[in-house]
Design an enzyme around this catalytic site. Structure first.
Site: not given
Ligand code: NAD
Length: 294
Positions: A52, A96, A119
């Site tokens: 990322k 994460q 997200d």
């Protein structure tokens, strides 16, 4: 039969994002800023966060990775999230997953400001998505939609069978494809579905997201179907350097000849997910980033 090339689509979308960032920066705006929080030293999570970070740099974003030790308390993590929520130079951030066991993931997700939740996991974004309102759509379902769009695959009136009902893949993609614009008639299957093979065989579009290697076989597929394979399972392969091979949920070799379109694993849905995160971050900057400009 056409193999859907996720790497090609990802590359094309990446170029578009980079061009838009360049225009933005050229006009004197700051670049979108994505922050990733990594708690602990889970190997796979580290790799995802590294990807990322690399992709962010490649499209011209500013990116920050906050690496916290595995014994970070939930309160400390929530404090950090509150700080990022307030930080006007942060457009989007992700935590994460998975998190260490002593931290309540749902609490963490719900602490993220929905306008920075790139997200798309916050219930507000999920709710808005379900209602067809503007929202951050989570990466995997968004990636699937982008593949269908890129290949101009007709969806209106088609029967789409989704195998899997998880919150990150099956449920959102089933919902999205039933919405106006996509217009599929959707059946969502799961581990308790009866006569699964018959149901899948009635699908014009089959989305396999159950996480069982090579579960979908040729006898379950209607000739001409579009097959999107989301599954990623590591199977032992002693002959390879890594010692494993990635397998999808579809028995590719026997299913592919029957299909009009099919995604391979790897190289299908996988490369798209990181692009969707970049799309959402750019959108976050566009929609909300102007508040901090002088
Ligand atoms: P999950 O384990 O949360 O959900 C699996 C779903 O499949 C469940 O809803 C379950 O009811 C259903 N299921 C399980 N066995 C079944 C069976 N025998 N028949 C019918 N349904 C069954 O998994 P997930 O997080 O949705 O992920 C699914 C797969 O997709 C995994 O292999 C995962 O690694 C992969 N994945 C890939 C990407 C990507 O970027 N390509 C992203 C997310 C997940």
């Amino acid at each position: 039969m056409e193999i859907i090339d996720g790497k090609e689509v990802a590359q094309a979308l990446k170029k578009q994002i980079a061009a838009q960032v360049a225009t933005m920066v050229g006009a004197g705006e700051r670049a979108p800023h994505l922050v990733a929080i990594l708690v602990g030293d889970d190997g796979a999570s580290q790799t995802y966060v590294d990807h990322k970070e690399k992709m962010s740099a490649e499209v011209g974003f500013r990116s920050t990775v906050l690496r916290l030790s595995g014994d970070t308390s939930q309160a400390e993590l929530l404090d950090l999230i509150a700080k990022l929520n307030r930080d006007t130079e942060v457009d989007g951030f992700i935590v994460q997953l998975p998190l260490p066991r002593h931290i309540d993931e749902q609490k963490v997700i719900e602490a993220i400001d929905p306008s920075k939740d790139v997200d798309g996991f916050h219930p507000e974004n999920v709710g808005r998505m379900v209602m067809g309102l503007p929202s951050f759509v989570s990466a995997t379902p968004d990636g699937i939609l982008q593949l269908l769009k890129y290949y101009n695959i007709p969806t209106a009136g088609k029967h789409c069978v989704v195998i899997g009902r998880s919150n990150i893949v099956g449920r959102p993609i089933a919902n999205l494809l039933s919405q106006k614009g996509w217009d599929c008639t959707v059946t969502m299957c799961h581990s308790r579905t009866r006569n699964l093979a018959d149901v899948v065989r009635s699908g014009d579009i089959v989305i396999a997201a159950l996480g069982r290697a090579e579960f979908v076989t040729a006898d379950m597929i209607k000739p001409g179907a579009v097959v999107i394979d989301v599954g990623i399972t590591r199977v032992p392969a002693p002959e390879t350097k890594s010692g494993f091979r990635l397998k999808g949920d579809v028995k590719f070799d026997e299913v592919a000849p029957l299909c009009s379109y099919i995604t391979p694993v790897p190289g299908g849905v996988g490369p798209m997910t990181i692009i969707s995160l970049m799309r959402n971050t750019l959108l976050a900057k566009r929609l909300f980033g102007f508040f901090d400009r002088e």
